[in-house]
Design a protein around this motif. Structure first.
Motif, PDB file in Angstrom:
ATOM      1  N   UNK A  18       0.936  -0.998  -0.141  1.00 15.75           N
ATOM      2  CA  UNK A  18      -0.446   0.273  -0.448  1.00 15.75           C
ATOM      3  C   UNK A  18       1.065   1.462  -0.218  1.00 15.75           C
ATOM      4  N   UNK A  19       2.208   1.601   0.928  1.00 15.55           N
ATOM      5  CA  UNK A  19       2.601   2.262   0.830  1.00 15.55           C
ATOM      6  C   UNK A  19       3.354   2.844  -0.375  1.00 15.55           C
ATOM      7  N   UNK A  20       4.014   1.616  -0.843  1.00 15.76           N
ATOM      8  CA  UNK A  20       4.732   1.822  -1.768  1.00 15.76           C
ATOM      9  C   UNK A  20       4.076   1.911  -3.963  1.00 15.76           C
ATOM     10  N   UNK A  21       2.880   1.405  -3.476  1.00 18.99           N
ATOM     11  CA  UNK A  21       1.592   1.529  -4.095  1.00 18.99           C
ATOM     12  C   UNK A  21       2.072   3.196  -4.046  1.00 18.99           C
ATOM     13  N   UNK A  22       1.445   3.895  -3.180  1.00 18.12           N
ATOM     14  CA  UNK A  22       1.072   5.665  -2.711  1.00 18.12           C
ATOM     15  C   UNK A  22       2.321   5.868  -3.190  1.00 18.12           C
ATOM     16  N   UNK A  23       3.873   5.775  -2.761  1.00 18.01           N
ATOM     17  CA  UNK A  23       4.308   6.563  -3.688  1.00 18.01           C
ATOM     18  C   UNK A  23       4.840   6.730  -5.570  1.00 18.01           C
ATOM     19  N   UNK A  24       4.710   5.663  -6.008  1.00 15.75           N
ATOM     20  CA  UNK A  24       4.445   5.490  -7.403  1.00 15.75           C
ATOM     21  C   UNK A  24       3.393   6.357  -7.769  1.00 15.75           C
ATOM     22  N   UNK A  25       2.083   6.827  -7.039  1.00  9.84           N
ATOM     23  CA  UNK A  25       0.894   6.997  -7.858  1.00  9.84           C
ATOM     24  C   UNK A  25       1.554   8.616  -7.266  1.00  9.84           C
ATOM     25  N   UNK A  26       1.814   8.805  -6.091  1.00 13.35           N
ATOM     26  CA  UNK A  26       1.721  10.421  -6.020  1.00 13.35           C
ATOM     27  C   UNK A  26       3.674  10.763  -6.897  1.00 13.35           C
ATOM     28  N   UNK A  27       3.654  10.185  -7.389  1.00 16.73           N
ATOM     29  CA  UNK A  27       4.800  10.858  -8.828  1.00 16.73           C
ATOM     30  C   UNK A  27       4.397  10.477  -9.656  1.00 16.73           C
ATOM     31  N   UNK A  28       3.386   9.667 -10.287  1.00 15.67           N
ATOM     32  CA  UNK A  28       2.568  10.163 -11.628  1.00 15.67           C
ATOM     33  C   UNK A  28       1.565  11.046 -11.384  1.00 15.67           C
ATOM     34  N   UNK A  29       1.727  12.400  -9.644  1.00 21.52           N
ATOM     35  CA  UNK A  29       0.727  12.876 -10.193  1.00 21.52           C
ATOM     36  C   UNK A  29      -0.553  11.927  -9.887  1.00 21.52           C
TER      37      UNK A  29
END
Length: 759
Positions: free
Chosen positions: A130-141
């Protein structure tokens, strides 16, 4: 800001019998053990590759190959083994999780998202996924989705400092600053030595304008992580906002010690050097940043600003457009481009209007759905809360125009003035201006959301922009419509392009009724004068016409160097060639003394260097004294002078101007018409030369004009600040009454007869 990726050891699930039916024998294992113990990495890698060919379904073989490649930082080669592991273990959440981690590191965000989602399908309570998926989604805006991921992780395990820090990062990016601060503080309660959380907390506090607290956070981060380049960079940014440029430079240099390729820092150092006038050194910093990161939009934009300041307009446009091609969302760069276009003689009024409206469509339209329903009391006669937003409330041209008006506006009992100052420069002018405002706010560190919220909280009825698309504007705060009525005045000769900016203050000379209405998103209010003029006390007396003693005409210009261009020099040179004994004084030039291009432009037009007297920027008294050498000033185009024209008039020097079809090309004619000098307004290039020759051939008439110019100014609306202030007060009341009545903004005139009726 800093995000935290959560890693965990790879503990694959049980493989099926099918995947373990063929595996290395005891001799294979013995060979591997010997190679490992002897540190023979190359041979070990070859062995593992052999195993993957001999035993393609043997998971530990693929794991061993992936591990040895990863240890050598050969992540691209490690991808295939991890993909094979995930294929062999389709129901193993850990396998898909680790594949997602590597895909994220390799810059494959879409694949990483798919891997994390697969891991979560298998194991919905997988906190790290969940955490790392959040990171990549954040990087994607995709910030809202990222927030949901972090919150899901925290529902499962509430005390994960890394995830709280990441959530704070996402909330800060969404402008939810108080929530971001709370998340970072909670992360620090759990992990008191968490340097990244201190860094992110500092960033959120900086956006809230709490610069001292932000600085404390960065210093705390550096206590726990001495080589933290990001924290040094952010500390430098905060110090710069506090006006401590030397300390900021030191902090930036420390950041470069730990990260020699830190492009943001090279860019920021360049900005400091640019502000210090060290343009060559600044340009070197921007070029260094671009050598490391060719698609660094901000560095391209800053290069454009230097080119613009040097009068290299083609190069300036290329840089601005390149920056916007890379990142169309750079509002400051878009403003720079618009300001540049006002100086470009090839840009007509229609094109300017279209480009400014595009700014509004891009940056304001997405915000308009969230405009507040203003609850201000709709009493048409009550005392009005009036806010002024500017970054120029110091020794600046805008301050020289606004001060005479503020001096009178502050005395109106039905107006309460609020100042929102967007600069860290504090000089004697700033201190003098502050006394006219009942409420004063330094907003240099506030985000646009935070500034808009403060304006709403202050109950501002009418908010006045004094910058337009010039430096340190806060148009994106205005785009959030924090006040019921919003007005643009004096800082920029043109529309803001914002539909939420209701009015633009001008006069009948600058914007004659019906002629420019379609070029503005605002409705036009015509005052007795655009702004008042009060001469500086250091101006010396007007001297006799220099030509009477010299026997030749001396032309002059004191406009900033960015207004000078080959077409301008070409037209001026026609006059200089027609009057071969004439000379030219050019003041207000770059302090670095780099005038080679300017001299070359004159030389190409047949005007020798010996006929030019070049002066760098100097103190105000010396600047006024230079006018005593000049008989007639020549105006720039298409961006005419304003402050320089008025100062020249006060010194008895009329300006010959070329009127054009844009607002910037009407500033000179506006001022000359206000003082009754229409004879110095040329309708085209031929008329410019003709009028110049005529006045140059009649020194007695020119001397007569020189002798009474100060009186002309005093008798004009420009020279009567009390009249302009009365017009502004009347205009504000009319705007407010229309809003109270539920009426839309509309253009109207305020005549000079209003003076005496409003007090």
């Amino acid at each position: 800001m800093s995000k935290s990726k959560i890693k965990k050891p790879f503990k694959p699930g049980k493989a099926s019998k099918k995947t373990t039916s063929v595996s290395p024998n005891s001799q294979d294992i013995a060979t591997m053990t010997a190679l490992f113990n002897e540190g023979r990495v190359t041979e070990l890698e070859a062995l593992f590759k052999t195993w993957t060919l001999r035993f393609p379904c043997y998971v530990p073989g693929w794991q061993a190959l992936q591990s040895i490649l990863t240890q050598q930082k050969r992540n691209a080669e490690a991808l295939a083994p991890l993909q094979k592991i995930a294929e062999l273990l389709p129901e193993d959440a850990e396998a898909h999780f680790h594949l997602g981690n590597l895909q994220m590191e390799l810059g494959q965000p879409a694949d990483a998202v798919a891997s994390y989602r697969r891991a979560l399908e298998i194991k919905p309570g997988f906190v790290e996924a969940h955490n790392n998926l959040g990171n990549i989604l954040q990087d994607l805006g995709r910030l809202d989705e990222a927030v949901l991921c972090y919150r899901r992780a925290l529902e499962i395990k509430p005390d994960i400092a890394d995830t709280l820090n990441n959530l704070g990062h996402a909330l800060q990016s969404l402008g939810r600053l108080d929530d971001a601060v709370a998340c970072c503080r909670r992360a620090l309660e759990i992990k008191p030595d968490f340097a990244e959380a201190y860094n992110n907390l500092g960033n959120a506090l900086q956006d809230l304008g709490q610069l001292d607290d932000a600085m404390t956070c960065y210093r705390r981060a550096l206590e726990f992580k001495q080589d933290y380049a990001d924290a040094y960079s952010n500390l430098g940014n905060t110090l710069l906002k506090l006006g401590l440029s030397d300390d900021a430079m030191t902090s930036y240099q420390r950041a470069l010690e730990f990260n020699p390729d830190f492009t943001d820092v090279y860019n920021n150092i360049g900005n400091i050097l640019k502000d210090l006038g060290q343009l060559d050194d600044a340009m070197a910093c921007y070029r260094r940043a671009l050598a490391i990161k060719p698609d660094f939009a901000e560095a391209h934009s800053n290069q454009g600003s230097i080119f613009f300041g040097q009068g290299s307009l083609p190069e300036s446009e290329v840089s601005f457009r390149k920056a916007l091609e890379i990142n169309p969302d750079l509002a400051e760069t878009y403003s720079n481009l618009l300001f540049f276009l006002t100086h470009n003689e090839n840009t007509d009024a229609t094109t300017l209007a279209v480009e400014h409206r595009r700014f509004g469509e891009q940056f304001e339209a997405p915000l308009s759905a969230f405009w507040p329903q203003h609850s201000n009391s709709r009493d048409p006669e009550r005392c009005l809360q009036v806010g002024f937003v500017s970054g120029d409330l110091y020794a600046h041209a805008v301050a020289s125009f606004i001060e005479p008006a503020l001096e009178h506006l502050a005395d109106y009992p039905q107006l309460t003035l609020h100042g929102y100052y967007n600069n860290n420069v504090q000089d004697s002018v700033t201190l003098r201006l502050r006394k006219y405002f009942k409420h004063w706010h330094s907003v240099i560190g506030l985000s646009d959301d935070a500034l808009a919220e403060q304006i709403r909280a202050d109950g501002i009825d009418i908010l006045i922009d004094l910058s337009g698309h010039t430096a340190k504007n806060r148009l994106l705060a205005f785009a959030r419509k924090p006040a019921p009525v919003q007005v643009s005045w004096m800082g920029y000769p043109g529309t803001t392009g914002l539909s939420g900016m209701d009015y633009y203050l001008a006069d009948r000379f600058l914007l004659p009724p019906g002629q420019f209405d379609d070029q503005f998103t605002e409705k036009i209010v015509r005052l007795p004068a655009c702004a008042p003029y009060r001469p500086d006390m250091s101006a010396p007396p007007v001297n006799a016409l220099p030509a009477l003693g010299n026997g030749y005409i001396t032309f002059g210009s004191f406009n900033r160097q960015s207004k000078l261009s080959p077409p301008v020099i070409g037209l001026w040179s026609q006059l200089l060639r027609a009057l071969p004994d004439s000379r030219m004084v050019l003041g207000g030039l770059s302090e670095e003394g780099q005038y080679g291009a300017l001299i070359d432009w004159f030389a190409q037009e047949g005007v020798a260097r010996e006929r030019l007297n070049l002066y760098p920027r100097c103190g105000i008294a010396d600047y006024f004294a230079l006018h005593q050498q000049v008989d007639i000033c020549l105006d720039t185009f298409p961006y005419n002078g304003a402050t320089t024209t008025l100062n020249a008039l006060w010194m008895g020097v009329p300006t010959l101007t070329l009127v054009g079809g844009t607002v910037t090309a009407r500033q000179g004619s506006t001022l000359l018409s206000q003082v009754g000098l229409d004879a110095f307004v040329a309708k085209d290039a031929a008329d410019f030369v003709r009028k110049g020759l005529s006045w140059g051939g009649h020194p007695a008439s020119l001397a007569s004009v020189r002798g009474n110019l100060r009186e002309r100014i005093k008798q004009s609306a420009i020279g009567q600040p009390e009249m302009v202030a009365a017009g502004v007060e009347c205009a504000l009341r009319t705007m407010w009454q229309r809003w109270c009545a539920g009426l839309p903004a509309e253009s109207f005139d305020v005549g000079p007869d209003v003076f005496g009726k409003t007090r």
